[in-house]
Design a protein around this motif. Structure first.
Motif, PDB file in Angstrom:
ATOM      1  N   ASN A  97       0.993  -1.389   0.285  1.00  0.00           N
ATOM      2  CA  ASN A  97      -0.242  -0.597   0.010  1.00  0.00           C
ATOM      3  C   ASN A  97       1.198   1.590   0.484  1.00  0.00           C
ATOM      4  OD1 ASN A  97       0.191   1.330   3.274  1.00  0.00           O
ATOM      5  ND2 ASN A  97      -0.159  -1.351   3.178  1.00  0.00           N
ATOM      6  N   ALA A  98       0.211   2.109  -0.289  1.00  0.00           N
ATOM      7  CA  ALA A  98       0.834   3.818  -0.809  1.00  0.00           C
ATOM      8  C   ALA A  98       1.981   4.051   0.688  1.00  0.00           C
ATOM      9  CB  ALA A  98       0.170   4.562  -1.192  1.00  0.00           C
ATOM     10  N   SER A  99       1.835   3.937   1.834  1.00  0.00           N
ATOM     11  CA  SER A  99       2.709   4.074   3.056  1.00  0.00           C
ATOM     12  C   SER A  99       3.277   3.166   3.245  1.00  0.00           C
ATOM     13  CB  SER A  99       1.176   3.796   4.330  1.00  0.00           C
ATOM     14  OG  SER A  99       1.437   2.131   4.438  1.00  0.00           O
ATOM     15  N   LEU A 100       3.561   2.784   2.647  1.00  0.00           N
ATOM     16  CA  LEU A 100       5.169   1.883   2.024  1.00  0.00           C
ATOM     17  C   LEU A 100       6.283   3.200   1.671  1.00  0.00           C
ATOM     18  CD1 LEU A 100       4.279  -1.957   1.489  1.00  0.00           C
ATOM     19  CD2 LEU A 100       5.209  -0.606   4.302  1.00  0.00           C
ATOM     20  N   ILE A 101       5.579   4.013   1.221  1.00  0.00           N
ATOM     21  CA  ILE A 101       6.891   4.583   0.118  1.00  0.00           C
ATOM     22  C   ILE A 101       6.997   5.425   1.165  1.00  0.00           C
ATOM     23  CG2 ILE A 101       6.268   6.440  -1.788  1.00  0.00           C
ATOM     24  CD1 ILE A 101       4.569   4.929  -3.174  1.00  0.00           C
ATOM     25  N   LYS A 102       8.294   5.727   0.754  1.00  0.00           N
ATOM     26  CA  LYS A 102       8.978   6.778   1.911  1.00  0.00           C
ATOM     27  C   LYS A 102       9.934   7.364   1.856  1.00  0.00           C
ATOM     28  CE  LYS A 102       7.831   3.644   5.379  1.00  0.00           C
ATOM     29  NZ  LYS A 102       6.756   4.516   6.358  1.00  0.00           N
ATOM     30  N   THR A 103      10.292   7.423   0.306  1.00  0.00           N
ATOM     31  CA  THR A 103      11.184   8.551  -0.305  1.00  0.00           C
ATOM     32  C   THR A 103      10.539   8.860  -1.283  1.00  0.00           C
ATOM     33  OG1 THR A 103      12.531   7.076  -1.421  1.00  0.00           O
ATOM     34  CG2 THR A 103      13.612   7.433   0.927  1.00  0.00           C
ATOM     35  N   LYS A 104      10.803  10.536  -1.755  1.00  0.00           N
ATOM     36  CA  LYS A 104      10.851  10.929  -2.778  1.00  0.00           C
ATOM     37  C   LYS A 104      10.935  12.415  -2.724  1.00  0.00           C
ATOM     38  CE  LYS A 104       6.992  12.190   0.173  1.00  0.00           C
ATOM     39  NZ  LYS A 104       6.657  11.545   1.246  1.00  0.00           N
ATOM     40  N   LYS A 105      11.457  11.775  -4.386  1.00  0.00           N
ATOM     41  CA  LYS A 105      12.847  13.369  -4.683  1.00  0.00           C
ATOM     42  C   LYS A 105      12.534  13.373  -6.287  1.00  0.00           C
ATOM     43  CE  LYS A 105      16.085   9.898  -5.429  1.00  0.00           C
ATOM     44  NZ  LYS A 105      17.750   8.913  -4.527  1.00  0.00           N
ATOM     45  N   VAL A 106      12.811  14.898  -6.488  1.00  0.00           N
ATOM     46  CA  VAL A 106      13.162  15.050  -8.509  1.00  0.00           C
ATOM     47  C   VAL A 106      14.196  14.662  -8.620  1.00  0.00           C
ATOM     48  CG1 VAL A 106      12.892  17.092  -9.757  1.00  0.00           C
ATOM     49  CG2 VAL A 106      11.525  16.996  -7.713  1.00  0.00           C
ATOM     50  N   THR A 107      14.744  14.062  -9.878  1.00  0.00           N
ATOM     51  CA  THR A 107      15.521  13.456 -10.006  1.00  0.00           C
ATOM     52  C   THR A 107      15.733  14.446 -11.632  1.00  0.00           C
ATOM     53  OG1 THR A 107      14.633  11.337  -9.866  1.00  0.00           O
ATOM     54  CG2 THR A 107      16.230  11.368 -11.634  1.00  0.00           C
ATOM     55  N   PHE A 108      16.568  14.622 -12.079  1.00  0.00           N
ATOM     56  CA  PHE A 108      17.373  15.290 -12.941  1.00  0.00           C
ATOM     57  C   PHE A 108      17.357  14.692 -13.579  1.00  0.00           C
ATOM     58  CE2 PHE A 108      19.964  18.426 -15.304  1.00  0.00           C
ATOM     59  CZ  PHE A 108      18.810  18.952 -15.912  1.00  0.00           C
ATOM     60  N   ARG A 109      17.682  14.825 -15.024  1.00  0.00           N
ATOM     61  CA  ARG A 109      18.837  14.233 -16.351  1.00  0.00           C
ATOM     62  C   ARG A 109      19.489  14.568 -17.095  1.00  0.00           C
ATOM     63  NH1 ARG A 109      14.789  10.540 -15.391  1.00  0.00           N
ATOM     64  NH2 ARG A 109      14.924   8.703 -14.574  1.00  0.00           N
ATOM     65  N   PRO A 110      20.157  15.040 -17.013  1.00  0.00           N
ATOM     66  CA  PRO A 110      20.973  16.671 -17.912  1.00  0.00           C
ATOM     67  C   PRO A 110      20.584  16.187 -19.548  1.00  0.00           C
ATOM     68  CG  PRO A 110      22.590  14.959 -16.793  1.00  0.00           C
ATOM     69  CD  PRO A 110      20.893  14.274 -16.401  1.00  0.00           C
ATOM     70  N   GLY A 111      20.516  17.252 -20.353  1.00  0.00           N
ATOM     71  CA  GLY A 111      20.511  16.875 -22.073  1.00  0.00           C
ATOM     72  C   GLY A 111      21.900  17.092 -22.741  1.00  0.00           C
ATOM     73  N   VAL A 112      21.776  17.299 -23.500  1.00  0.00           N
ATOM     74  CA  VAL A 112      22.758  17.363 -24.468  1.00  0.00           C
ATOM     75  C   VAL A 112      24.133  18.187 -24.822  1.00  0.00           C
ATOM     76  CG1 VAL A 112      24.013  17.604 -26.968  1.00  0.00           C
ATOM     77  CG2 VAL A 112      22.041  16.368 -26.561  1.00  0.00           C
ATOM     78  N   ASP A 113      23.935  19.631 -23.999  1.00  0.00           N
ATOM     79  CA  ASP A 113      24.634  20.568 -23.188  1.00  0.00           C
ATOM     80  C   ASP A 113      25.099  20.547 -22.114  1.00  0.00           C
ATOM     81  OD1 ASP A 113      23.864  21.616 -25.980  1.00  0.00           O
ATOM     82  OD2 ASP A 113      22.097  23.435 -24.755  1.00  0.00           O
ATOM     83  N   LEU A 114      24.273  19.593 -21.061  1.00  0.00           N
ATOM     84  CA  LEU A 114      24.800  19.604 -19.741  1.00  0.00           C
ATOM     85  C   LEU A 114      25.296  18.165 -19.741  1.00  0.00           C
ATOM     86  CD1 LEU A 114      21.644  20.303 -16.950  1.00  0.00           C
ATOM     87  CD2 LEU A 114      24.134  21.982 -18.134  1.00  0.00           C
ATOM     88  N   LYS A 115      25.651  17.609 -20.678  1.00  0.00           N
ATOM     89  CA  LYS A 115      26.524  16.168 -20.805  1.00  0.00           C
ATOM     90  C   LYS A 115      27.513  16.840 -20.805  1.00  0.00           C
ATOM     91  CE  LYS A 115      22.932  12.245 -20.672  1.00  0.00           C
ATOM     92  NZ  LYS A 115      22.950  11.595 -21.983  1.00  0.00           N
ATOM     93  N   GLU A 116      27.773  17.855 -22.038  1.00  0.00           N
ATOM     94  CA  GLU A 116      29.096  18.270 -22.338  1.00  0.00           C
ATOM     95  C   GLU A 116      29.539  18.741 -22.062  1.00  0.00           C
ATOM     96  OE1 GLU A 116      30.199  21.350 -26.299  1.00  0.00           O
ATOM     97  OE2 GLU A 116      28.331  20.515 -26.574  1.00  0.00           O
ATOM     98  N   MET A 117      29.143  19.690 -20.705  1.00  0.00           N
ATOM     99  CA  MET A 117      29.410  20.172 -19.589  1.00  0.00           C
ATOM    100  C   MET A 117      30.459  19.172 -19.229  1.00  0.00           C
ATOM    101  SD  MET A 117      29.249  21.472 -16.225  1.00  0.00           S
ATOM    102  CE  MET A 117      27.372  20.896 -16.096  1.00  0.00           C
ATOM    103  N   LEU A 118      29.369  18.153 -18.262  1.00  0.00           N
ATOM    104  CA  LEU A 118      30.101  17.017 -17.616  1.00  0.00           C
ATOM    105  C   LEU A 118      31.303  16.328 -17.759  1.00  0.00           C
ATOM    106  CD1 LEU A 118      26.710  15.866 -16.356  1.00  0.00           C
ATOM    107  CD2 LEU A 118      28.236  17.239 -14.765  1.00  0.00           C
TER     108      LEU A 118
END
Length: 126
Positions: A97-118
């Motif tokens: 059941n939903a009460s078992l969900i313990k962590t919530k976060k926003v995930t960011f996946r970089p696009g082409v420009d940021l991958k190039e910067m990395l």
């Protein structure tokens, strides 16, 4: 400009008797604000500062609304944002059941420009 880092010694919690190892940790060189980024945007284009801030504020509100509806929000070559969750495990799907969900976060996946910067980052030990 380089990314500053420091080293920290860490042990493996699964094998406490194993020798500790040294790992790099990125160190922030400060922070910036929406207002400061708004000024930078204003300097690079023909939009006035108040309009820029209004758009950025609206963007943050819309981003939160869209994410709360379970959508992936894509910003072109910049990247995408998505809500991710973590939960406790159960023996059968029926016991979950939903009460078992313990962590919530926003995930960011970089696009082409940021991958190039990395890929082009330089590092400097503090």
């Amino acid at each position: 400009m380089a990314i500053n880092y420091v080293l920290s010694e860490k042990g493996n919690p699964m094998f406490p008797e194993a020798p500790k190892k040294w790992y790099a940790n990125a160190k922030s060189s400060g922070q910036t604000t929406l207002k400061a980024m708004g000024k930078q945007i204003t300097q690079r284009c023909t939009v006035n500062h108040a309009d820029t801030l209004a758009v950025l504020e609206a963007l943050t509100q819309i981003l939160a609304e869209e994410l709360s509806e379970g959508k992936i929000v894509r910003f072109g070559d910049f990247g995408s944002f998505q809500v991710s969750i973590g939960s406790e495990g159960v023996e059968t799907a029926e016991k979950f059941n939903a009460s078992l969900i313990k962590t919530k976060k926003v995930t960011f996946r970089p696009g082409v420009d940021l991958k190039e910067m990395l890929n082009n980052l330089k590092f400097q030990k503090l």
